[in-house]
Write an enzyme that holds these catalytic residues in place. Structure first.
Site, mmCIF file in Angstrom:
data_model
loop_
_atom_site.group_PDB
_atom_site.id
_atom_site.type_symbol
_atom_site.label_atom_id
_atom_site.label_comp_id
_atom_site.label_asym_id
_atom_site.label_seq_id
_atom_site.Cartn_x
_atom_site.Cartn_y
_atom_site.Cartn_z
ATOM 1 N N SER A 1 0.815 -1.202 0.000
ATOM 2 C CA SER A 1 0.000 0.000 0.000
ATOM 3 C C SER A 1 0.858 1.266 0.000
ATOM 4 O O SER A 1 1.685 1.462 -0.878
ATOM 5 C CB SER A 1 -0.971 -0.011 1.187
ATOM 6 O OG SER A 1 -1.884 1.066 1.112
ATOM 7 N N HIS A 2 0.687 2.107 1.008
ATOM 8 C CA HIS A 2 1.351 3.399 1.069
ATOM 9 C C HIS A 2 2.713 3.318 1.769
ATOM 10 O O HIS A 2 3.347 4.347 1.985
ATOM 11 C CB HIS A 2 0.464 4.395 1.805
ATOM 12 C CG HIS A 2 0.029 3.917 3.160
ATOM 13 N ND1 HIS A 2 -0.867 2.892 3.320
ATOM 14 C CD2 HIS A 2 0.380 4.299 4.410
ATOM 15 C CE1 HIS A 2 -1.059 2.670 4.603
ATOM 16 N NE2 HIS A 2 -0.315 3.502 5.290
ATOM 17 N N ASP B 1 -1.612 7.139 -3.754
ATOM 18 C CA ASP B 1 -0.583 6.434 -2.990
ATOM 19 C C ASP B 1 0.044 5.287 -3.779
ATOM 20 O O ASP B 1 -0.153 5.154 -4.989
ATOM 21 C CB ASP B 1 -1.164 5.910 -1.681
ATOM 22 C CG ASP B 1 -2.118 4.745 -1.885
ATOM 23 O OD1 ASP B 1 -2.808 4.716 -2.917
ATOM 24 O OD2 ASP B 1 -2.181 3.853 -1.006
ATOM 25 N N ASP C 1 -0.401 1.963 -4.112
ATOM 26 C CA ASP C 1 -1.188 1.029 -4.913
ATOM 27 C C ASP C 1 -2.445 1.649 -5.502
ATOM 28 O O ASP C 1 -3.277 0.953 -6.074
ATOM 29 C CB ASP C 1 -1.548 -0.205 -4.089
ATOM 30 C CG ASP C 1 -2.472 0.101 -2.913
ATOM 31 O OD1 ASP C 1 -2.392 1.226 -2.380
ATOM 32 O OD2 ASP C 1 -3.260 -0.775 -2.516
ATOM 33 N N ASP D 1 -5.115 3.308 -4.126
ATOM 34 C CA ASP D 1 -6.440 3.286 -3.508
ATOM 35 C C ASP D 1 -6.696 4.484 -2.588
ATOM 36 O O ASP D 1 -7.818 4.646 -2.100
ATOM 37 C CB ASP D 1 -6.693 1.972 -2.761
ATOM 38 C CG ASP D 1 -5.744 1.735 -1.593
ATOM 39 O OD1 ASP D 1 -4.806 2.536 -1.401
ATOM 40 O OD2 ASP D 1 -5.933 0.722 -0.877
ATOM 41 N N ARG D 2 -5.696 5.323 -2.364
ATOM 42 C CA ARG D 2 -5.883 6.497 -1.511
ATOM 43 C C ARG D 2 -5.764 7.772 -2.337
ATOM 44 O O ARG D 2 -5.235 7.773 -3.445
ATOM 45 C CB ARG D 2 -4.869 6.516 -0.371
ATOM 46 C CG ARG D 2 -4.965 5.291 0.514
ATOM 47 C CD ARG D 2 -4.090 5.413 1.743
ATOM 48 N NE ARG D 2 -4.147 4.186 2.530
ATOM 49 C CZ ARG D 2 -3.959 4.113 3.839
ATOM 50 N NH1 ARG D 2 -3.690 5.208 4.532
ATOM 51 N NH2 ARG D 2 -4.034 2.957 4.474
ATOM 52 N N LYS E 1 -11.306 0.897 -1.868
ATOM 53 C CA LYS E 1 -11.237 2.340 -2.009
ATOM 54 C C LYS E 1 -10.501 2.655 -3.298
ATOM 55 O O LYS E 1 -9.741 1.838 -3.811
ATOM 56 C CB LYS E 1 -10.577 2.987 -0.796
ATOM 57 C CG LYS E 1 -9.287 2.360 -0.308
ATOM 58 C CD LYS E 1 -8.846 3.032 0.997
ATOM 59 C CE LYS E 1 -7.617 2.365 1.597
ATOM 60 N NZ LYS E 1 -7.970 1.122 2.330
#
Length: 593
Positions: A183-184, A348, A350, A352-353, A448
């Site tokens: 992720s982030h 971010d 991947d 999703d943010r 998200k």
């Protein structure tokens, strides 16, 4: 780390960053050789090129005949520390590169899935482009073939954002998908790597699966690998190995098609091609860099120079791909500088943010989801018939609650974790949702979605400015925010993160607060505030009846103000203590404070 509501003074904002408790990781140097990885993973060096293989239509997602590829069975032993959550398994790259570490988890996943469903099925595979993804993809492909999977749909070069994986699962009717991402979190040889499984509707795997994965990791004794060469992931096309197929797909195509069904691309194009409207999108050297040009520039007509840091890099340029006021400092400087663009956004690692900014103006994630919900029916064709309901994670401010009350919508307060939204979506109860941690989305997928949020905001601006002539004053991000607050009131909100804390004393502190909350009955005075209630948040899912306890300690006051304590463990080391502070203000004369 401190995230505030909008600040008009860049100097003050910089001082706030400097005074916040911040753990910053030093940029890592990326190794150029992958031989060490190949040796540890026992991946054969031979590669099959797809350059001369023409693309073909996807095979049916299930009901395929099991392939006849040769399978090698190798002994292994359990490895400690492979407990899987809804965000998957995250560790340092060096851990995943250890002998059989990744393979043990992947085999445990396949063993956790019913053989009759897995055999002949189609799985999606993609990731955020971070270090070790390409090597990991080859391991996963070989193990999928050996465990009876009929087909793998893999993003070109192993690239596919988390929202796009969810979209492809749903649009192609796949059985599920594997996402290679932390992720982030930072990437690189000395940083983080992660993997998770998304299930049939594109949602993160439920606990019924992740619990089985973990139990399997504690008893695993053998690994299955197909005796096939590495697949060339650089060229779109399909290759077949005795009934097992690997289709390398354009990671953007399905996702872009889906967004075209949600938003009014013609209206967006008119906004993005206006000579008096400027945007800046910062991909933070992460996966949305692969989507930004095809979507914003090639499809919607935005100028190419609106993009920043839009080439995915294995180490994210040595940065931390987390779109907030601290780590997206480059974008913040642009948006608070002279001649700032009208609209700014970042995503971010991947994809999703998201973070949304106007000219010298920051929209908190809590406000963002509330403002999208308030404007969705008018500005976004997908919601033309209205919203089914809205939801937020418990720590997210109650700004969305006020929209729901005024629009007479079902409102759900759920624990942190996107799976809770997915259940509500699958049951037809939810359209728009969000988390204060810069995650926003809708029921078009079960994750998200950073670029969805960006297009949602651009749609609101496009709708509000569709009748404004070139050269006249445009309705700005700031205008939309103040109009919203004048209608619903403003929820001032801040979050403070204390990272890499030792777990034992952090848990002791939480137990102390839990005991304090249990002793309070409501009605106690704290200065000008009267306590309404204090508790340790629990949630009963209205769809499946499951109960989630210990989700965060809340102190809620009669005017709606709150402060909340939570422990988070989504990093690869230590615990993070999160403190959330919220104050509601109805008086418009105080909204600009």
């Amino acid at each position: 780390r401190e995230w505030h509501t909008c600040r008009r003074n860049p100097g003050t904002m910089a001082a706030s960053f400097a005074s916040a408790p911040l753990a910053v990781r030093a940029p890592a140097r990326v190794a150029t050789s992958t031989s060490r990885i190949a040796r540890r993973a026992a991946v054969a060096p031979q590669r099959v090129s797809l350059a001369r293989v023409a693309p073909r239509a996807s095979a049916p997602a299930s009901g395929c005949v099991q392939s006849s590829v040769a399978v090698d069975v190798k002994p292994t032993s359990p490895i400690d520390g492979q407990k899987t959550g809804t965000s998957g398994l995250r560790k340092k790259v060096s851990v995943f590169m250890g002998e059989n570490y990744l393979a043990n988890w992947v085999q445990s996943l396949f063993d956790a899935l019913p053989a009759e469903d897995l055999t002949g099925s189609t799985l999606v595979l993609g990731g955020d482009g971070r270090y070790f993804n390409k090597e990991a993809a080859q391991i996963i492909i070989k193990m999928a073939a050996a465990n009876g999977v009929g087909k793998i749909l893999v993003g070109q070069n192993g690239i596919m954002s988390t929202p796009a994986v969810s979209a492809v699962i749903r649009r192609r009717g796949a059985y599920g998908g594997l996402v290679m991402s932390a992720s982030h979190n930072p990437g690189g040889p000395d940083e983080d790597w992660g993997i998770k499984f998304n299930f049939t509707s594109g949602q993160p795997a439920p606990e019924s699966i992740t619990d089985k994965i973990y139990e399997n990791t504690k008893a695993i004794s053998e690994l299955k690998f197909a005796d096939i060469p590495d697949v060339d992931l650089s060229t779109v096309g399909t290759v077949d190995f005795d009934g097992f197929a690997v289709e390398v797909v354009d990671p953007v195509a399905d996702y872009r098609e889906l967004l075209g069904e949600i938003f009014d691309f013609e209206m967006l194009t008119k906004l993005l091609t206006r000579p008096d409207f400027k945007i800046k999108f910062d991909a933070m050297w992460a996966v949305t860099g692969a989507y930004a040009k095809p979507l914003l520039v090639d499809t919607l007509g935005a100028p190419a120079d609106c993009l920043a840091n839009d080439t995915p890099k294995e180490d994210f340029g040595g940065g931390h791909p987390d779109p907030n006021l601290t780590y997206a400092e480059e974008l913040v400087s642009i948006m608070y500088g002279d001649d700032a663009p009208d609209f700014g956004a970042a995503s971010d690692g991947d994809g999703d943010r998201n973070m949304i900014l106007g000219n010298k103006f920051f929209i908190t994630p809590s406000d963002s989801v509330a403002m999208i919900a308030a404007n969705a029916q008018a500005a976004i064709p997908y919601f033309k018939d209205g919203l089914k309901g809205v939801a937020r994670s418990m720590p997210t401010s109650a700004a969305l609650d006020r929209v729901a009350a005024k629009l007479d919508l079902n409102m759900f307060e759920v624990p942190t974790g996107w799976k809770y939204f997915g259940n509500l979506m699958d049951d037809g109860k939810l359209s728009v949702c969000g988390e204060e941690s810069f995650g926003t989305g809708s029921d078009h997928i079960r994750e998200k979605d950073g670029l969805w949020a960006v297009l949602a905001w651009l749609s609101i601006l496009a709708y509000r400015n569709k009748d404004v002539a070139v050269g006249d004053k445009l309705v700005s991000v700031e205008d939309i925010a103040y109009e919203h607050w004048s209608t619903y009131g403003r929820n001032f909100f801040s979050r403070y993160d204390y990272e890499a804390c030792e777990s034992e004393p952090a848990n002791e502190m939480m137990n102390y607060l839990r005991g304090m909350a249990a002793e309070l009955s409501g009605g106690e005075k704290f200065g000008d505030y009267t306590l309404d209630f204090a508790d340790d948040f629990s949630y009963t899912d209205p769809v499946d009846g499951s109960i989630a306890k210990g989700q965060g300690i809340r102190f809620v006051f009669t005017d709606g103000s709150r402060f909340i304590f939570r422990l988070s463990g989504t990093g690869s080391a230590g615990a993070t203590v999160r403190l959330y502070v919220e104050q509601y203000e109805a008086d418009p004369t105080k909204h600009s404070l």
